[in-house]
Design a protein around this motif. Structure first.
Motif, PDB file in Angstrom:
ATOM      1  N   HIS A  15     -32.625  69.536  77.601  1.00  0.00           N
ATOM      2  CA  HIS A  15     -33.049  69.914  76.818  1.00  0.00           C
ATOM      3  C   HIS A  15     -33.347  68.783  75.099  1.00  0.00           C
ATOM      4  O   HIS A  15     -32.377  68.224  74.975  1.00  0.00           O
ATOM      5  CB  HIS A  15     -32.317  71.338  76.193  1.00  0.00           C
ATOM      6  N   GLU A  16     -34.368  68.868  74.919  1.00  0.00           N
ATOM      7  CA  GLU A  16     -34.451  67.707  73.790  1.00  0.00           C
ATOM      8  C   GLU A  16     -32.979  67.838  72.427  1.00  0.00           C
ATOM      9  O   GLU A  16     -33.022  66.506  72.179  1.00  0.00           O
ATOM     10  CB  GLU A  16     -35.951  67.452  73.013  1.00  0.00           C
ATOM     11  N   ARG A  17     -32.931  68.450  72.279  1.00  0.00           N
ATOM     12  CA  ARG A  17     -32.131  68.797  71.298  1.00  0.00           C
ATOM     13  C   ARG A  17     -29.615  68.374  72.315  1.00  0.00           C
ATOM     14  O   ARG A  17     -29.253  68.190  71.170  1.00  0.00           O
ATOM     15  CB  ARG A  17     -31.342  70.154  71.373  1.00  0.00           C
TER      16      ARG A  17
ATOM     17  N   THR B 187     -26.563  79.986  68.135  1.00  0.00           N
ATOM     18  CA  THR B 187     -25.072  79.947  69.430  1.00  0.00           C
ATOM     19  C   THR B 187     -26.119  80.424  70.760  1.00  0.00           C
ATOM     20  O   THR B 187     -25.755  79.890  71.452  1.00  0.00           O
ATOM     21  CB  THR B 187     -24.573  81.322  69.425  1.00  0.00           C
ATOM     22  N   GLU B 188     -26.588  81.427  70.897  1.00  0.00           N
ATOM     23  CA  GLU B 188     -27.422  82.562  72.147  1.00  0.00           C
ATOM     24  C   GLU B 188     -27.588  80.809  72.820  1.00  0.00           C
ATOM     25  O   GLU B 188     -28.333  79.964  74.163  1.00  0.00           O
ATOM     26  CB  GLU B 188     -28.152  82.658  72.019  1.00  0.00           C
ATOM     27  N   ASP B 189     -28.197  79.591  72.167  1.00  0.00           N
ATOM     28  CA  ASP B 189     -29.563  78.368  72.782  1.00  0.00           C
ATOM     29  C   ASP B 189     -28.551  77.397  72.432  1.00  0.00           C
ATOM     30  O   ASP B 189     -28.320  76.777  73.780  1.00  0.00           O
ATOM     31  CB  ASP B 189     -30.082  78.080  71.300  1.00  0.00           C
ATOM     32  N   LEU B 190     -28.120  77.236  71.872  1.00  0.00           N
ATOM     33  CA  LEU B 190     -26.893  76.264  71.765  1.00  0.00           C
ATOM     34  C   LEU B 190     -25.459  76.282  72.808  1.00  0.00           C
ATOM     35  O   LEU B 190     -25.179  75.208  73.279  1.00  0.00           O
ATOM     36  CB  LEU B 190     -25.784  75.109  70.342  1.00  0.00           C
ATOM     37  N   PHE B 191     -25.092  77.735  73.226  1.00  0.00           N
ATOM     38  CA  PHE B 191     -23.448  77.847  74.029  1.00  0.00           C
ATOM     39  C   PHE B 191     -24.058  77.913  75.053  1.00  0.00           C
ATOM     40  O   PHE B 191     -23.364  77.261  76.416  1.00  0.00           O
ATOM     41  CB  PHE B 191     -23.057  79.210  73.666  1.00  0.00           C
ATOM     42  N   PHE B 192     -25.462  78.410  75.834  1.00  0.00           N
ATOM     43  CA  PHE B 192     -25.335  79.001  76.583  1.00  0.00           C
ATOM     44  C   PHE B 192     -26.865  78.485  77.554  1.00  0.00           C
ATOM     45  O   PHE B 192     -27.191  77.848  78.831  1.00  0.00           O
ATOM     46  CB  PHE B 192     -25.451  80.520  76.566  1.00  0.00           C
ATOM     47  N   ASN B 193     -28.130  77.941  76.603  1.00  0.00           N
ATOM     48  CA  ASN B 193     -29.171  77.526  76.851  1.00  0.00           C
ATOM     49  C   ASN B 193     -29.074  75.812  77.409  1.00  0.00           C
ATOM     50  O   ASN B 193     -29.137  75.673  78.418  1.00  0.00           O
ATOM     51  CB  ASN B 193     -30.671  78.389  76.608  1.00  0.00           C
ATOM     52  N   ASP B 194     -28.912  75.123  76.520  1.00  0.00           N
ATOM     53  CA  ASP B 194     -29.284  74.281  76.298  1.00  0.00           C
ATOM     54  C   ASP B 194     -28.525  73.074  77.691  1.00  0.00           C
ATOM     55  O   ASP B 194     -28.535  72.365  77.850  1.00  0.00           O
ATOM     56  CB  ASP B 194     -29.290  73.800  74.699  1.00  0.00           C
ATOM     57  N   ILE B 195     -27.087  73.799  77.720  1.00  0.00           N
ATOM     58  CA  ILE B 195     -26.009  73.016  78.574  1.00  0.00           C
ATOM     59  C   ILE B 195     -26.724  73.349  79.678  1.00  0.00           C
ATOM     60  O   ILE B 195     -26.306  72.212  80.808  1.00  0.00           O
ATOM     61  CB  ILE B 195     -25.145  74.048  77.976  1.00  0.00           C
TER      62      ILE B 195
ATOM     63  N   THR C 119     -19.471  68.592  74.342  1.00  0.00           N
ATOM     64  CA  THR C 119     -19.790  67.534  74.660  1.00  0.00           C
ATOM     65  C   THR C 119     -21.045  66.610  75.171  1.00  0.00           C
ATOM     66  O   THR C 119     -21.538  65.768  74.045  1.00  0.00           O
ATOM     67  CB  THR C 119     -18.813  67.802  76.265  1.00  0.00           C
ATOM     68  N   ILE C 120     -21.617  68.182  75.730  1.00  0.00           N
ATOM     69  CA  ILE C 120     -23.195  67.500  75.732  1.00  0.00           C
ATOM     70  C   ILE C 120     -24.358  68.071  75.181  1.00  0.00           C
ATOM     71  O   ILE C 120     -25.422  67.535  74.827  1.00  0.00           O
ATOM     72  CB  ILE C 120     -23.169  67.578  77.553  1.00  0.00           C
ATOM     73  N   GLY C 121     -23.931  68.781  74.191  1.00  0.00           N
ATOM     74  CA  GLY C 121     -25.127  69.995  73.238  1.00  0.00           C
ATOM     75  C   GLY C 121     -25.232  69.156  71.980  1.00  0.00           C
ATOM     76  O   GLY C 121     -24.748  67.305  72.019  1.00  0.00           O
ATOM     77  N   LEU C 122     -25.898  70.161  70.977  1.00  0.00           N
ATOM     78  CA  LEU C 122     -26.623  69.439  69.591  1.00  0.00           C
ATOM     79  C   LEU C 122     -25.187  69.239  69.077  1.00  0.00           C
ATOM     80  O   LEU C 122     -25.359  68.069  68.009  1.00  0.00           O
ATOM     81  CB  LEU C 122     -27.437  69.664  69.546  1.00  0.00           C
ATOM     82  N   ALA C 123     -23.898  69.711  69.026  1.00  0.00           N
ATOM     83  CA  ALA C 123     -23.021  69.849  67.814  1.00  0.00           C
ATOM     84  C   ALA C 123     -22.304  69.627  68.679  1.00  0.00           C
ATOM     85  O   ALA C 123     -21.655  70.497  69.592  1.00  0.00           O
ATOM     86  CB  ALA C 123     -22.638  71.247  66.827  1.00  0.00           C
ATOM     87  N   HIS C 124     -21.519  68.179  68.076  1.00  0.00           N
ATOM     88  CA  HIS C 124     -20.197  67.866  69.165  1.00  0.00           C
ATOM     89  C   HIS C 124     -19.079  67.456  68.188  1.00  0.00           C
ATOM     90  O   HIS C 124     -19.106  68.342  66.870  1.00  0.00           O
ATOM     91  CB  HIS C 124     -20.202  66.046  69.280  1.00  0.00           C
ATOM     92  N   VAL C 125     -18.018  67.184  68.366  1.00  0.00           N
ATOM     93  CA  VAL C 125     -16.400  67.224  68.002  1.00  0.00           C
ATOM     94  C   VAL C 125     -16.059  66.246  66.978  1.00  0.00           C
ATOM     95  O   VAL C 125     -16.131  64.490  68.382  1.00  0.00           O
ATOM     96  CB  VAL C 125     -15.484  68.171  67.954  1.00  0.00           C
ATOM     97  N   ALA C 126     -16.237  66.278  66.058  1.00  0.00           N
ATOM     98  CA  ALA C 126     -15.451  64.604  65.183  1.00  0.00           C
ATOM     99  C   ALA C 126     -13.824  63.958  66.331  1.00  0.00           C
ATOM    100  O   ALA C 126     -14.415  62.399  66.755  1.00  0.00           O
ATOM    101  CB  ALA C 126     -14.982  64.246  64.162  1.00  0.00           C
ATOM    102  N   ASP C 127     -13.598  64.879  66.582  1.00  0.00           N
ATOM    103  CA  ASP C 127     -11.751  64.724  67.727  1.00  0.00           C
ATOM    104  C   ASP C 127     -12.457  63.489  68.339  1.00  0.00           C
ATOM    105  O   ASP C 127     -11.719  62.476  68.588  1.00  0.00           O
ATOM    106  CB  ASP C 127     -11.135  65.415  68.153  1.00  0.00           C
ATOM    107  N   ILE C 128     -13.432  63.580  69.788  1.00  0.00           N
ATOM    108  CA  ILE C 128     -14.341  62.765  70.333  1.00  0.00           C
ATOM    109  C   ILE C 128     -14.818  62.127  69.840  1.00  0.00           C
ATOM    110  O   ILE C 128     -15.121  60.968  70.401  1.00  0.00           O
ATOM    111  CB  ILE C 128     -14.781  63.429  71.407  1.00  0.00           C
ATOM    112  N   ASP C 129     -16.041  62.238  69.064  1.00  0.00           N
ATOM    113  CA  ASP C 129     -16.868  61.366  68.728  1.00  0.00           C
ATOM    114  C   ASP C 129     -16.156  59.786  67.565  1.00  0.00           C
ATOM    115  O   ASP C 129     -16.953  59.421  68.928  1.00  0.00           O
ATOM    116  CB  ASP C 129     -18.119  62.322  67.959  1.00  0.00           C
TER     117      ASP C 129
END
Ligand SMILES: Nc1ncnc2c1ncn2[C@@H]1O[C@H](COP(=O)(O)OP(=O)(O)O)[C@@H](O)[C@H]1O
Ligand SMILES: CSC[C@H]1O[C@H](OP(=O)(O)O)[C@H](O)[C@@H]1O
Length: 405
Positions: free
Chosen positions: A189-191, A177-185, A351-361
């Motif tokens: 980042h390759e993720r 969570t620390e990486d995907l929510f706060f860092n990567d965005i 929207t821009i990180g590793l794990a998206h949502v099917a609602d949008i994708d």
């Protein structure tokens, strides 16, 4: 003691048969023929349904020693199965009506047997189809306020609280969570995963110094604010629902963290669906009604969450210092501002990180999908930037409505 191995469907049947025959579990009659299949669609684990000839069934969920969605190149602790089972047991003791029931748990095999909730729908799938759930906001408010309060310093004796913080220390999943929510965005980042057409919008967002500062504050709270035992991944794929029932599953990201995180994530997912419906529902009146249903759910969930927290603090607090006049209101204002911030981060990271949502994708038209993605990014950014200006929930709802129109 048996060693860990990853199950197939036959292993799942054999395991259940052994529990019934040798250990007295009564999921099935001992002489029943069982069938099983794997149908997990989450990012991390195996999920089997085991059924008898009368269609009685249970769910066997097993952690893999890696993240399923990425593969063996992303090793992941099996201890997450323990965390998940123990959070469900903890939350189930406080709020059984909204927590999936654990029937059995084996830490060595990293597996949990759960009640089968297949008669309900996963909220995300149902909301993509614009289904209404009139009791959802009320139920989520109850689940989050009660499990939150009874695991907090307002209620627990000081040493019990610290023991629970240790029990639910979850470093590997928190790191995700620390990486995907706060860092990567906030950086390349390759993720990260977004279309080239969004690059200029993303670059602008990532170069916003005020956003970096606001997200630093939210991450610091996430890292060092053990206020209560969170679910930790309170998105629409972690909720089963129908018209009368709401059940929460999948708290493997659970840990002691800031109270605003779960309610913020839940609201963020309502808003992801809200924005996606601009592209999904073409008929104006139907879209307006569905939007209004989502906003009612959002406002109800936050209002009742806050109201029940305040009532519990008045009636059930055990700590004399925390009962000081005005403290509860001060505390809940910080929870509100945190929740708005985490909600905004959820919009951006989905929207821009590793794990998206099917609602949008799942929106087929590319231009319509890009419009929705620009909207969720702008909304997320504004919520993170303006969270600190909201002194009460009414100011939050006004901010939200100004950004949705
Ligand atoms: N108790 C349950 N009853 C019925 N289906 C379940 C249950 N738990 C999980 N599932 C199914 O398995 C899927 C993945 O479960 P989830 O707990 O979200 O896994 P992961 O941890 O991999 O994200 C869910 O979307 C749902 O379809
Ligand atoms: C590599 S984990 C990505 C993402 O997946 C988790 O959700 P779920 O297990 O419910 O699919 C969680 O939201 C993580 O951020």
């Amino acid at each position: 003691m048996a060693k860990y191995f990853a199950f197939n469907a036959q292993h799942a049947i054999d395991y259940i048969k052994n529990l019934v025959k040798e250990e007295g579990y009564d999921f099935f009659q001992p002489d029943q023929t069982l069938t099983a299949y794997e149908f997990g669609d989450g990012n991390l684990n195996l999920v089997f349904r085991i059924s008898d000839e009368q269609n009685n069934s249970v769910i066997l969920k097993q952690a893999l020693p890696y993240a399923r969605c990425v593969g063996e190149s992303w090793p992941l602790t099996l201890d997450r199965a323990r965390i998940e089972a123990e959070v469900l047991v903890n939350h189930g003791a406080i709020c059984p009506e909204h927590t999936a029931n654990v029937l059995h748990y084996n830490p060595v095999s990293a597996l949990t047997i759960l009640e089968d909730l297949g008669h309900l729908q996963i909220l995300r799938t149902a909301q993509i189809n614009a289904e209404h759930f009139p009791l959802l906001g009320q139920h989520v408010a109850r689940y989050l306020s009660y499990t939150g309060f009874y695991n907090s310093d307002f209620y627990l004796a000081a040493q019990d609280k610290k023991a629970k913080v240790t029990q639910f220390t979850n470093p590997e999943l928190c790191q995700i969570t620390e990486d995907l929510f706060f860092n990567d965005i906030l950086r390349e980042h390759e993720r990260n995963n977004y279309p080239a057409q969004l690059q200029s919008t993303v670059s602008k967002l990532q170069s916003n110094a005020a956003l970096h500062l606001a997200i630093a504050k939210l991450k610091a709270q996430f890292l060092s604010c053990p206020q209560t035992l969170l679910h930790g991944d309170m998105h629409s794929g972690s909720i089963f629902a129908d018209q009368s029932t709401t059940k929460i599953i999948d708290p493997e990201f659970g840990f002691f963290g800031p109270i605003g995180f779960d309610i913020g994530s839940f609201i963020g997912n309502l808003l992801l669906n809200y924005c996606a419906q601009n592209a999904r529902i073409s008929e104006f009146v139907i879209r307006r009604n569905y939007h209004s249903h989502l906003l009612t759910c959002l406002q109800e969930s936050y209002s009742l969450f806050e109201q029940q927290w305040l009532a519990l603090i008045v009636k059930q607090s055990t700590d004399l210092n925390l009962q000081a006049n005005g403290y509860a209101e001060h505390f809940m204002q910080q929870v509100l501002q945190d929740a708005i911030g985490y909600c905004g981060v959820e919009l951006i990271r989905r929207t821009i990180g590793l794990a998206h949502v099917a609602d949008i994708d799942g929106i087929e038209d590319e231009q319509a999908r890009l419009d929705v993605q620009r909207h969720t990014l702008a909304l997320g950014e504004q919520l993170v930037l303006n969270a600190h200006t909201c002194n009460n929930k009414e100011e939050f709802f006004s901010l939200l409505i100004s950004q949705l129109n």
